[in-house]
Design an enzyme around this catalytic site. Structure first.
Site, short mmCIF file in Angstrom:
data_model
loop_
_atom_site.label_atom_id
_atom_site.label_comp_id
_atom_site.label_asym_id
_atom_site.label_seq_id
_atom_site.Cartn_x
_atom_site.Cartn_y
_atom_site.Cartn_z
N PRO A 17 26.10 82.12 28.79
CA PRO A 17 26.40 82.93 29.98
C PRO A 17 27.73 82.51 30.60
O PRO A 17 27.98 81.32 30.78
CB PRO A 17 25.23 82.60 30.92
CG PRO A 17 24.74 81.26 30.48
CD PRO A 17 24.98 81.20 29.00
N CYS A 101 24.42 75.30 36.73
CA CYS A 101 25.72 75.70 37.30
C CYS A 101 26.16 74.72 38.38
O CYS A 101 25.43 74.48 39.34
CB CYS A 101 25.63 77.11 37.88
SG CYS A 101 27.18 77.66 38.59
N LYS A 140 18.54 76.85 31.12
CA LYS A 140 19.82 76.23 30.74
C LYS A 140 20.16 75.15 31.76
O LYS A 140 20.15 75.40 32.97
CB LYS A 140 20.92 77.29 30.70
CG LYS A 140 22.27 76.72 30.28
CD LYS A 140 23.20 77.85 29.88
CE LYS A 140 24.59 77.34 29.54
NZ LYS A 140 25.37 77.01 30.74
N GLY A 202 28.59 72.89 24.77
CA GLY A 202 29.66 72.11 25.37
C GLY A 202 30.80 71.82 24.42
O GLY A 202 30.64 71.07 23.46
N GLY A 225 30.61 79.11 24.65
CA GLY A 225 31.08 79.73 25.89
C GLY A 225 32.55 80.07 25.81
O GLY A 225 32.95 81.07 25.20
#
Ligand code: FMN
Length: 315
Positions: A17, A101, A140, A202, A225
Protein backbone atom coordinates in the site's frame (compact mmCIF):
# COMPACT_ATOMS: atom_id res chain seq x y z
CA UNK A 1 2.28 -20.92 -4.02
CA UNK A 2 1.20 -18.05 -1.78
CA UNK A 3 -2.14 -18.75 -0.13
CA UNK A 4 -3.95 -16.49 2.34
CA UNK A 5 -7.10 -17.97 3.82
CA UNK A 6 -8.79 -19.68 0.91
CA UNK A 7 -7.25 -17.34 -1.69
CA UNK A 8 -4.40 -18.54 -3.87
CA UNK A 9 -2.20 -16.09 -5.71
CA UNK A 10 -0.43 -16.40 -9.02
CA UNK A 11 2.70 -14.73 -7.65
CA UNK A 12 4.20 -14.16 -4.18
CA UNK A 13 5.19 -10.60 -5.17
CA UNK A 14 2.65 -8.11 -3.93
CA UNK A 15 2.16 -4.36 -4.44
CA UNK A 16 2.49 -2.69 -1.01
CA UNK A 17 0.00 0.00 0.00
CA UNK A 18 1.28 3.46 -0.95
CA UNK A 19 -0.90 6.47 -0.12
CA UNK A 20 -1.15 8.67 -3.21
CA UNK A 21 -0.10 5.88 -5.57
CA UNK A 22 -1.83 2.51 -5.19
CA UNK A 23 -5.08 3.71 -6.68
CA UNK A 24 -7.20 1.74 -9.14
CA UNK A 25 -5.24 2.57 -12.35
CA UNK A 26 -1.88 1.67 -10.81
CA UNK A 27 -3.25 -1.48 -9.19
CA UNK A 28 -4.65 -2.68 -12.52
CA UNK A 29 -1.32 -1.95 -14.18
CA UNK A 30 0.64 -3.90 -11.56
CA UNK A 31 -1.75 -6.84 -11.79
CA UNK A 32 -1.33 -6.84 -15.60
CA UNK A 33 2.44 -6.99 -15.09
CA UNK A 34 2.11 -9.95 -12.70
CA UNK A 35 1.62 -8.77 -9.10
CA UNK A 36 -0.03 -11.52 -7.03
CA UNK A 37 -2.37 -8.91 -5.60
CA UNK A 38 -2.28 -5.22 -4.76
CA UNK A 39 -3.12 -3.32 -1.59
CA UNK A 40 -5.06 -0.06 -1.82
CA UNK A 41 -4.01 3.21 -0.26
CA UNK A 42 -4.90 3.41 3.43
CA UNK A 43 -8.57 4.21 3.98
CA UNK A 44 -9.79 6.03 7.08
CA UNK A 45 -12.36 4.12 9.14
CA UNK A 46 -13.94 7.47 10.05
CA UNK A 47 -14.22 8.46 6.38
CA UNK A 48 -16.04 5.19 5.75
CA UNK A 49 -18.37 5.44 8.73
CA UNK A 50 -19.32 8.98 7.70
CA UNK A 51 -19.55 7.77 4.09
CA UNK A 52 -17.42 10.66 2.87
CA UNK A 53 -17.45 10.74 -0.91
CA UNK A 54 -13.66 10.96 -1.31
CA UNK A 55 -13.29 7.88 0.90
CA UNK A 56 -15.97 5.93 -0.97
CA UNK A 57 -14.27 6.86 -4.26
CA UNK A 58 -11.16 5.03 -3.05
CA UNK A 59 -13.15 1.78 -2.95
CA UNK A 60 -13.79 1.68 -6.65
CA UNK A 61 -12.62 -1.59 -8.15
CA UNK A 62 -13.03 -3.65 -11.32
CA UNK A 63 -12.99 -7.39 -11.93
CA UNK A 64 -9.63 -7.22 -13.73
CA UNK A 65 -7.70 -6.21 -10.62
CA UNK A 66 -9.11 -8.93 -8.36
CA UNK A 67 -8.12 -10.26 -5.93
CA UNK A 68 -7.60 -6.89 -4.24
CA UNK A 69 -7.00 -5.89 -0.61
CA UNK A 70 -8.36 -2.65 0.80
CA UNK A 71 -6.40 -1.24 3.70
CA UNK A 72 -8.15 0.29 6.72
CA UNK A 73 -6.63 2.46 9.39
CA UNK A 74 -8.02 3.57 12.72
CA UNK A 75 -7.60 3.15 16.45
CA UNK A 76 -11.12 2.57 17.75
CA UNK A 77 -12.19 -1.11 17.64
CA UNK A 78 -15.93 -0.33 17.35
CA UNK A 79 -15.45 2.18 14.55
CA UNK A 80 -13.10 -0.22 12.75
CA UNK A 81 -15.81 -2.90 13.03
CA UNK A 82 -18.48 -0.54 11.65
CA UNK A 83 -16.11 0.54 8.86
CA UNK A 84 -15.50 -3.11 7.99
CA UNK A 85 -19.25 -3.71 7.62
CA UNK A 86 -19.46 -0.76 5.22
CA UNK A 87 -16.34 -1.91 3.37
CA UNK A 88 -17.94 -5.34 2.87
CA UNK A 89 -20.64 -3.65 0.74
CA UNK A 90 -17.86 -3.09 -1.81
CA UNK A 91 -16.91 -6.79 -1.92
CA UNK A 92 -13.20 -6.67 -1.12
CA UNK A 93 -11.29 -9.94 -1.51
CA UNK A 94 -9.23 -9.12 1.57
CA UNK A 95 -8.98 -6.42 4.21
CA UNK A 96 -5.59 -5.27 5.44
CA UNK A 97 -5.20 -3.34 8.69
CA UNK A 98 -2.54 -0.64 8.84
CA UNK A 99 -0.51 -1.12 12.01
CA UNK A 100 2.77 0.25 10.69
CA UNK A 101 2.29 3.76 9.32
CA UNK A 102 4.70 6.18 11.09
CA UNK A 103 3.16 9.38 9.71
CA UNK A 104 2.26 11.78 12.56
CA UNK A 105 -1.29 12.54 11.46
CA UNK A 106 -1.99 8.78 11.75
CA UNK A 107 0.02 7.90 14.90
CA UNK A 108 -1.10 10.90 16.94
CA UNK A 109 -4.60 9.44 16.85
CA UNK A 110 -3.27 6.10 18.07
CA UNK A 111 -3.51 4.38 14.67
CA UNK A 112 -0.85 2.89 12.37
CA UNK A 113 2.51 2.18 14.04
CA UNK A 114 1.22 3.50 17.39
CA UNK A 115 -0.72 0.24 17.73
CA UNK A 116 2.59 -1.64 18.06
CA UNK A 117 2.86 -0.06 21.49
CA UNK A 118 -0.60 -1.26 22.61
CA UNK A 119 -1.04 -4.95 21.90
CA UNK A 120 -4.38 -5.37 23.73
CA UNK A 121 -5.89 -2.54 21.66
CA UNK A 122 -4.36 -3.92 18.44
CA UNK A 123 -5.78 -7.35 19.30
CA UNK A 124 -9.24 -5.94 19.91
CA UNK A 125 -9.17 -4.10 16.55
CA UNK A 126 -8.09 -7.23 14.67
CA UNK A 127 -10.77 -9.41 16.35
CA UNK A 128 -13.53 -6.92 15.60
CA UNK A 129 -12.49 -6.49 11.97
CA UNK A 130 -12.20 -10.29 11.57
CA UNK A 131 -15.69 -10.74 13.04
CA UNK A 132 -17.24 -8.23 10.69
CA UNK A 133 -15.33 -9.32 7.57
CA UNK A 134 -16.29 -12.40 5.61
CA UNK A 135 -12.92 -12.32 3.85
CA UNK A 136 -9.34 -12.88 5.05
CA UNK A 137 -7.98 -10.06 7.20
CA UNK A 138 -4.26 -9.30 7.04
CA UNK A 139 -2.16 -6.98 9.18
CA UNK A 140 0.77 -4.84 8.05
CA UNK A 141 3.21 -3.83 10.74
CA UNK A 142 6.83 -3.03 11.62
CA UNK A 143 9.53 -4.38 13.96
CA UNK A 144 8.46 -2.30 16.95
CA UNK A 145 8.53 1.22 18.30
CA UNK A 146 12.32 1.62 18.18
CA UNK A 147 15.48 -0.49 18.55
CA UNK A 148 14.92 -0.69 22.34
CA UNK A 149 11.35 -1.89 21.90
CA UNK A 150 11.37 -4.56 19.21
CA UNK A 151 8.21 -6.62 19.68
CA UNK A 152 7.28 -7.88 16.22
CA UNK A 153 7.42 -11.56 17.21
CA UNK A 154 5.03 -11.02 20.13
CA UNK A 155 2.91 -8.77 17.89
CA UNK A 156 2.68 -11.43 15.18
CA UNK A 157 1.61 -14.08 17.72
CA UNK A 158 -1.07 -11.72 19.00
CA UNK A 159 -2.26 -11.01 15.43
CA UNK A 160 -2.50 -14.72 14.63
CA UNK A 161 -4.45 -15.40 17.83
CA UNK A 162 -6.80 -12.51 17.08
CA UNK A 163 -7.64 -14.09 13.72
CA UNK A 164 -5.32 -12.46 11.17
CA UNK A 165 -4.89 -14.58 8.04
CA UNK A 166 -1.42 -13.22 7.21
CA UNK A 167 1.05 -10.65 8.46
CA UNK A 168 3.24 -8.29 6.44
CA UNK A 169 6.36 -7.00 8.16
CA UNK A 170 8.12 -3.82 7.05
CA UNK A 171 11.47 -4.73 8.57
CA UNK A 172 12.14 -1.35 10.17
CA UNK A 173 11.02 0.24 13.44
CA UNK A 174 8.48 3.03 13.75
CA UNK A 175 11.35 5.39 14.72
CA UNK A 176 13.25 4.58 11.52
CA UNK A 177 10.52 5.82 9.23
CA UNK A 178 11.44 4.86 5.68
CA UNK A 179 15.25 4.91 5.84
CA UNK A 180 18.07 3.08 7.58
CA UNK A 181 18.88 -0.59 7.69
CA UNK A 182 16.24 -3.27 7.21
CA UNK A 183 16.47 -6.25 9.58
CA UNK A 184 15.51 -9.39 7.69
CA UNK A 185 16.54 -11.63 10.63
CA UNK A 186 13.44 -10.51 12.47
CA UNK A 187 11.25 -11.42 9.48
CA UNK A 188 12.80 -14.90 9.68
CA UNK A 189 12.03 -15.03 13.40
CA UNK A 190 8.40 -14.10 12.80
CA UNK A 191 8.13 -16.77 10.11
CA UNK A 192 9.46 -19.39 12.56
CA UNK A 193 6.99 -18.33 15.23
CA UNK A 194 3.62 -18.10 13.51
CA UNK A 195 1.83 -20.48 11.18
CA UNK A 196 -0.01 -17.85 9.10
CA UNK A 197 1.75 -16.61 5.92
CA UNK A 198 4.37 -13.90 6.43
CA UNK A 199 5.15 -11.24 3.82
CA UNK A 200 8.51 -9.45 4.01
CA UNK A 201 8.84 -5.80 3.09
CA UNK A 202 11.43 -3.07 2.96
CA UNK A 203 13.92 -1.80 0.36
CA UNK A 204 13.45 -4.64 -2.12
CA UNK A 205 14.58 -3.21 -5.47
CA UNK A 206 13.99 -6.05 -7.91
CA UNK A 207 12.82 -9.64 -8.32
CA UNK A 208 16.24 -11.06 -7.52
CA UNK A 209 16.27 -9.29 -4.16
CA UNK A 210 12.70 -10.38 -3.53
CA UNK A 211 13.61 -14.02 -4.14
CA UNK A 212 16.70 -13.60 -1.93
CA UNK A 213 14.53 -12.24 0.87
CA UNK A 214 12.23 -15.24 0.56
CA UNK A 215 15.09 -17.73 0.76
CA UNK A 216 16.94 -15.83 3.51
CA UNK A 217 13.90 -15.47 5.77
CA UNK A 218 11.59 -18.29 4.67
CA UNK A 219 8.83 -15.70 4.20
CA UNK A 220 5.93 -16.65 1.95
CA UNK A 221 5.92 -13.53 -0.20
CA UNK A 222 7.36 -10.05 -0.59
CA UNK A 223 5.66 -6.67 -0.72
CA UNK A 224 7.20 -4.17 -3.11
CA UNK A 225 6.52 -0.50 -2.47
CA UNK A 226 8.68 2.34 -3.76
CA UNK A 227 10.56 0.18 -6.27
CA UNK A 228 7.28 -0.46 -8.10
CA UNK A 229 6.61 3.24 -8.74
CA UNK A 230 7.17 3.89 -12.43
CA UNK A 231 8.35 0.29 -12.58
CA UNK A 232 5.49 -2.24 -12.80
CA UNK A 233 7.99 -4.53 -14.59
CA UNK A 234 9.22 -5.45 -11.10
CA UNK A 235 6.30 -7.90 -11.04
CA UNK A 236 7.00 -9.41 -14.44
CA UNK A 237 8.84 -12.67 -14.83
CA UNK A 238 9.43 -12.21 -18.55
CA UNK A 239 9.81 -8.53 -19.27
CA UNK A 240 11.95 -5.65 -18.09
CA UNK A 241 12.25 -2.14 -19.43
CA UNK A 242 15.68 -1.49 -20.87
CA UNK A 243 15.17 1.60 -22.98
CA UNK A 244 13.50 4.98 -22.63
CA UNK A 245 11.13 3.75 -25.32
CA UNK A 246 10.08 0.74 -23.28
CA UNK A 247 9.66 2.93 -20.21
CA UNK A 248 7.45 5.28 -22.25
CA UNK A 249 5.30 2.35 -23.41
CA UNK A 250 4.64 1.48 -19.76
CA UNK A 251 3.94 5.12 -18.92
CA UNK A 252 1.45 5.36 -21.84
CA UNK A 253 -0.39 2.27 -20.58
CA UNK A 254 -0.54 3.78 -17.09
CA UNK A 255 -1.81 7.11 -18.43
CA UNK A 256 -4.52 5.34 -20.45
CA UNK A 257 -5.73 3.66 -17.25
CA UNK A 258 -5.67 6.98 -15.39
CA UNK A 259 -7.81 8.52 -18.14
CA UNK A 260 -10.21 5.58 -18.00
CA UNK A 261 -10.98 6.03 -14.31
CA UNK A 262 -10.12 9.61 -13.32
CA UNK A 263 -10.84 13.11 -14.67
CA UNK A 264 -7.30 13.28 -16.02
CA UNK A 265 -7.56 16.88 -17.31
CA UNK A 266 -7.94 18.06 -13.71
CA UNK A 267 -5.05 15.99 -12.37
CA UNK A 268 -2.03 17.36 -14.21
CA UNK A 269 0.26 17.55 -11.14
CA UNK A 270 -0.57 13.98 -10.13
CA UNK A 271 -0.01 12.74 -13.70
CA UNK A 272 3.33 14.51 -14.09
CA UNK A 273 4.54 12.95 -10.84
CA UNK A 274 3.42 9.47 -11.88
CA UNK A 275 4.87 9.75 -15.39
CA UNK A 276 8.25 11.16 -14.34
CA UNK A 277 8.75 8.19 -12.03
CA UNK A 278 9.17 5.98 -15.10
CA UNK A 279 12.41 7.74 -16.01
CA UNK A 280 13.94 8.19 -12.56
CA UNK A 281 17.64 7.40 -12.54
CA UNK A 282 17.54 6.70 -16.26
CA UNK A 283 20.61 8.02 -18.05
CA UNK A 284 19.68 10.72 -20.55
CA UNK A 285 16.15 11.26 -19.23
CA UNK A 286 16.61 14.53 -17.32
CA UNK A 287 15.48 16.74 -20.20
CA UNK A 288 12.43 14.54 -20.84
CA UNK A 289 11.41 14.79 -17.17
CA UNK A 290 11.87 18.56 -17.31
CA UNK A 291 9.66 18.73 -20.41
CA UNK A 292 6.98 16.60 -18.75
CA UNK A 293 6.97 18.87 -15.70
CA UNK A 294 6.78 21.96 -17.92
CA UNK A 295 3.85 20.62 -19.99
CA UNK A 296 0.78 22.87 -20.00
CA UNK A 297 -1.83 20.23 -20.60
CA UNK A 298 -2.49 16.53 -20.92
CA UNK A 299 -2.08 16.41 -24.68
CA UNK A 300 1.44 17.87 -24.39
CA UNK A 301 2.35 15.08 -21.96
CA UNK A 302 0.87 12.48 -24.28
CA UNK A 303 2.89 13.86 -27.21
CA UNK A 304 6.12 13.61 -25.19
CA UNK A 305 5.38 10.02 -24.22
CA UNK A 306 4.45 9.08 -27.79
CA UNK A 307 7.57 10.75 -29.22
CA UNK A 308 9.84 8.85 -26.84
CA UNK A 309 7.98 5.53 -27.08
CA UNK A 310 9.96 4.77 -30.24
CA UNK A 311 13.32 5.74 -28.68
CA UNK A 312 15.63 2.86 -27.98
CA UNK A 313 18.28 4.57 -25.83
CA UNK A 314 19.62 1.88 -23.51
CA UNK A 315 20.15 2.76 -19.84
C1 FMN B 1 4.59 7.41 -0.37
C2 FMN B 1 4.35 6.24 0.56
C3 FMN B 1 3.06 5.96 0.95
C4 FMN B 1 2.81 4.87 1.81
N1 FMN B 1 1.53 4.59 2.17
C5 FMN B 1 1.27 3.51 2.97
C6 FMN B 1 -0.07 3.16 3.31
O1 FMN B 1 -1.04 3.80 2.89
N2 FMN B 1 -0.24 2.09 4.13
C7 FMN B 1 0.82 1.34 4.60
O2 FMN B 1 0.61 0.37 5.34
N3 FMN B 1 2.09 1.64 4.27
C8 FMN B 1 2.34 2.70 3.46
N4 FMN B 1 3.63 2.97 3.08
C9 FMN B 1 4.70 2.04 3.46
C10 FMN B 1 4.95 1.03 2.33
O3 FMN B 1 3.84 0.19 2.14
C11 FMN B 1 6.19 0.15 2.61
O4 FMN B 1 5.98 -0.54 3.82
C12 FMN B 1 7.48 0.96 2.74
O5 FMN B 1 7.57 1.93 1.72
C13 FMN B 1 8.71 0.03 2.67
O6 FMN B 1 8.70 -0.74 1.51
P1 FMN B 1 9.55 -0.31 0.18
O7 FMN B 1 10.97 -0.11 0.62
O8 FMN B 1 9.37 -1.48 -0.75
O9 FMN B 1 8.95 0.96 -0.33
C14 FMN B 1 3.89 4.07 2.27
C15 FMN B 1 5.20 4.38 1.88
C16 FMN B 1 5.43 5.45 1.03
C17 FMN B 1 6.86 5.74 0.60
Amino acid sequence: MLQIGSLQFSSPFILAPLAGYTDLPFRILCRRFGAGYCVSEMISCHGLVYRQQNTLDMLRSVEEERPVAFQLFGADPDIMEEATRILMEFSPDMIDINMGCPVKKVTKKGAGAALMADLPLASSIISKVVNAARVPVTVKTRLGKNQQNINVVEFAQMAEQAGAAAIAVHARTWAQGFTGPVNQHLVAKVKKTVSIPVLGNGDIRNRTEAKEMMSATGCDGVMNGRAALGNPWIFSEKYCAETIGQKSSGAILHLQLIEQFFPADRLLGYIKNQMCRYYRGLHGSASLRREIFAANDLSAIKKLLAKTASATTPF
